[in-house]
Design a protein around this motif. Structure first.
Motif, mmCIF file in Angstrom:
data_model
loop_
_atom_site.group_PDB
_atom_site.id
_atom_site.type_symbol
_atom_site.label_atom_id
_atom_site.label_comp_id
_atom_site.label_asym_id
_atom_site.label_seq_id
_atom_site.Cartn_x
_atom_site.Cartn_y
_atom_site.Cartn_z
ATOM 1 N N LYS A 109 -54.550 18.786 11.857
ATOM 2 C CA LYS A 109 -54.100 17.426 11.560
ATOM 3 C C LYS A 109 -53.052 17.387 10.453
ATOM 4 C CE LYS A 109 -57.292 15.466 14.162
ATOM 5 N NZ LYS A 109 -56.996 14.916 15.412
ATOM 6 N N ARG A 110 -52.700 18.545 9.898
ATOM 7 C CA ARG A 110 -51.736 18.521 8.795
ATOM 8 C C ARG A 110 -50.340 18.230 9.330
ATOM 9 N NH1 ARG A 110 -52.605 24.315 6.677
ATOM 10 N NH2 ARG A 110 -52.655 24.575 8.905
ATOM 11 N N ILE A 111 -49.632 17.427 8.587
ATOM 12 C CA ILE A 111 -48.259 17.099 8.953
ATOM 13 C C ILE A 111 -47.366 17.478 7.772
ATOM 14 C CG2 ILE A 111 -46.663 15.266 9.554
ATOM 15 C CD1 ILE A 111 -49.055 13.734 10.710
ATOM 16 N N VAL A 112 -46.462 18.437 7.996
ATOM 17 C CA VAL A 112 -45.529 18.849 6.953
ATOM 18 C C VAL A 112 -44.126 18.587 7.477
ATOM 19 C CG1 VAL A 112 -44.686 20.780 5.578
ATOM 20 C CG2 VAL A 112 -47.112 20.632 6.159
ATOM 21 N N PRO A 113 -43.358 17.750 6.805
ATOM 22 C CA PRO A 113 -41.991 17.508 7.284
ATOM 23 C C PRO A 113 -41.137 18.765 7.127
ATOM 24 C CG PRO A 113 -42.361 16.422 5.171
ATOM 25 C CD PRO A 113 -43.684 16.985 5.607
ATOM 26 N N ALA A 114 -40.096 18.834 7.929
ATOM 27 C CA ALA A 114 -39.222 20.018 7.919
ATOM 28 C C ALA A 114 -38.570 20.208 6.556
ATOM 29 C CB ALA A 114 -38.171 19.883 9.009
ATOM 30 N N TRP A 115 -38.171 19.123 5.916
ATOM 31 C CA TRP A 115 -37.519 19.258 4.607
ATOM 32 C C TRP A 115 -38.498 19.807 3.574
ATOM 33 C CZ3 TRP A 115 -39.673 16.619 0.632
ATOM 34 C CH2 TRP A 115 -40.464 15.514 0.936
ATOM 35 N N GLY A 116 -39.780 19.447 3.702
ATOM 36 C CA GLY A 116 -40.786 19.951 2.763
ATOM 37 C C GLY A 116 -40.990 21.451 2.927
ATOM 38 N N ALA A 117 -41.048 21.895 4.185
ATOM 39 C CA ALA A 117 -41.190 23.330 4.437
ATOM 40 C C ALA A 117 -39.952 24.079 3.953
ATOM 41 C CB ALA A 117 -41.419 23.568 5.924
ATOM 42 N N GLY A 118 -38.770 23.498 4.151
ATOM 43 C CA GLY A 118 -37.539 24.137 3.684
ATOM 44 C C GLY A 118 -37.497 24.265 2.178
ATOM 45 N N ILE A 119 -37.911 23.226 1.487
ATOM 46 C CA ILE A 119 -37.928 23.270 0.024
ATOM 47 C C ILE A 119 -38.931 24.316 -0.457
ATOM 48 C CG2 ILE A 119 -38.614 21.956 -2.022
ATOM 49 C CD1 ILE A 119 -37.243 19.545 -0.790
ATOM 50 N N ALA A 120 -40.074 24.421 0.218
ATOM 51 C CA ALA A 120 -41.078 25.411 -0.179
ATOM 52 C C ALA A 120 -40.535 26.828 -0.021
ATOM 53 C CB ALA A 120 -42.343 25.227 0.653
ATOM 54 N N VAL A 121 -39.895 27.096 1.098
ATOM 55 C CA VAL A 121 -39.340 28.435 1.323
ATOM 56 C C VAL A 121 -38.225 28.723 0.328
ATOM 57 C CG1 VAL A 121 -38.043 29.834 2.976
ATOM 58 C CG2 VAL A 121 -40.016 28.522 3.739
ATOM 59 N N ALA A 122 -37.366 27.731 0.082
ATOM 60 C CA ALA A 122 -36.270 27.936 -0.875
ATOM 61 C C ALA A 122 -36.814 28.184 -2.276
ATOM 62 C CB ALA A 122 -35.335 26.725 -0.860
ATOM 63 N N SER A 123 -37.850 27.463 -2.664
ATOM 64 C CA SER A 123 -38.394 27.659 -4.008
ATOM 65 C C SER A 123 -39.037 29.025 -4.152
ATOM 66 C CB SER A 123 -39.395 26.549 -4.347
ATOM 67 O OG SER A 123 -40.515 26.623 -3.475
ATOM 68 N N ILE A 124 -39.651 29.534 -3.084
ATOM 69 C CA ILE A 124 -40.205 30.889 -3.144
ATOM 70 C C ILE A 124 -39.075 31.907 -3.320
ATOM 71 C CG2 ILE A 124 -41.356 32.667 -1.767
ATOM 72 C CD1 ILE A 124 -43.091 30.398 -0.605
ATOM 73 N N GLY A 125 -37.982 31.718 -2.579
ATOM 74 C CA GLY A 125 -36.840 32.629 -2.710
ATOM 75 C C GLY A 125 -36.215 32.577 -4.086
ATOM 76 N N VAL A 126 -36.049 31.368 -4.617
ATOM 77 C CA VAL A 126 -35.459 31.234 -5.954
ATOM 78 C C VAL A 126 -36.376 31.857 -6.997
ATOM 79 C CG1 VAL A 126 -34.861 29.547 -7.734
ATOM 80 C CG2 VAL A 126 -34.036 29.253 -5.411
ATOM 81 N N GLY A 127 -37.669 31.633 -6.852
ATOM 82 C CA GLY A 127 -38.626 32.226 -7.803
ATOM 83 C C GLY A 127 -38.589 33.737 -7.775
ATOM 84 N N ALA A 128 -38.535 34.314 -6.571
ATOM 85 C CA ALA A 128 -38.464 35.777 -6.466
ATOM 86 C C ALA A 128 -37.163 36.297 -7.055
ATOM 87 C CB ALA A 128 -38.596 36.194 -5.005
ATOM 88 N N GLY A 129 -36.059 35.592 -6.808
ATOM 89 C CA GLY A 129 -34.775 36.019 -7.361
ATOM 90 C C GLY A 129 -34.753 35.963 -8.878
ATOM 91 N N ILE A 130 -35.269 34.880 -9.424
ATOM 92 C CA ILE A 130 -35.300 34.733 -10.881
ATOM 93 C C ILE A 130 -36.201 35.791 -11.505
ATOM 94 C CG2 ILE A 130 -36.088 33.189 -12.736
ATOM 95 C CD1 ILE A 130 -33.376 32.466 -11.569
ATOM 96 N N THR A 131 -37.299 36.122 -10.819
ATOM 97 C CA THR A 131 -38.181 37.170 -11.331
ATOM 98 C C THR A 131 -37.445 38.501 -11.383
ATOM 99 O OG1 THR A 131 -40.086 36.012 -10.419
ATOM 100 C CG2 THR A 131 -40.387 38.328 -10.972
ATOM 101 N N GLY A 132 -36.664 38.798 -10.333
ATOM 102 C CA GLY A 132 -35.883 40.037 -10.344
ATOM 103 C C GLY A 132 -34.855 40.055 -11.453
ATOM 104 N N VAL A 133 -34.178 38.925 -11.669
ATOM 105 C CA VAL A 133 -33.181 38.850 -12.742
ATOM 106 C C VAL A 133 -33.862 39.026 -14.101
ATOM 107 C CG1 VAL A 133 -31.597 37.278 -13.930
ATOM 108 C CG2 VAL A 133 -31.543 37.475 -11.451
ATOM 109 N N GLY A 134 -35.021 38.412 -14.259
ATOM 110 C CA GLY A 134 -35.756 38.552 -15.520
ATOM 111 C C GLY A 134 -36.197 39.981 -15.776
#
Length: 161
Positions: A57-82
């Motif tokens: 019954k969960r409903i996740v809009p496409a923009w929400g899933a996109g933001i989640a994936v992008a934030s995971i990528g940005v977090g991983a990138g920032i961790t590598g830079v750090g």
């Protein structure tokens, strides 16, 4: 009760009852979803039970899933830079040969990349020329020989035609 046509004030008990009714109506959820699932089918006498379909019954809009994936990528990138910055700063903190190499290593890497790019550009710009001449070939073997001698000096001129 319609408040627009009330001619007398409500008593305390009527006001309390009306307030409870309004709060209950406002807090009532529009749709209720079950939070758990109970399988009422019989368990087989031996072996594994067959899977039971459970609706999602969960409903996740496409923009929400996109933001989640992008934030995971940005977090991983920032961790590598750090982590890279931490390693560089650790190298800079120790004044040893390794510390000096750690400082010069990025410059050497940039110089190596610039040299490689320059070599690739130079190789791409140099053209291979193959001259293929087509047409009749004429070979002259006449030699025109003129000689002038006057006094002590002489001059010879050969013209090939």
């Amino acid at each position: 009760m319609d408040f627009n046509h009330v001619t007398h004030p409500l008593s305390d008990s009527e006001a309390k009852t009306e307030a409870e009714r309004i709060i209950a109506e406002a807090m009532r959820p529009e749709r209720q979803f079950p939070t758990s699932f109970r399988d009422e089918s019989e368990v087989p006498p031996y072996g594994d039970t067959p899977p039971v379909h459970q609706d999602d019954k969960r409903i996740v809009p496409a923009w929400g899933a996109g933001i989640a994936v992008a934030s995971i990528g940005v977090g991983a990138g920032i961790t590598g830079v750090g982590c890279g910055a931490w390693l560089v700063l650790q190298g800079l903190a120790s004044v040893t040969l390794y510390g000096v190499l750690m400082v010069t290593l990025p410059f050497a890497g940039v110089a190596m990349v610039a040299t490689a790019i320059g070599g690739a550009i130079n190789k791409a710009r140099s053209t291979v020329t193959k001259n293929v001449y087509e047409g009749p070939v004429v070979q002259n073997t006449q030699i025109n020989n003129t000689s002038n001698q006057r006094g002590m000096f002489s001059r010879t001129r050969n013209d090939v035609r």
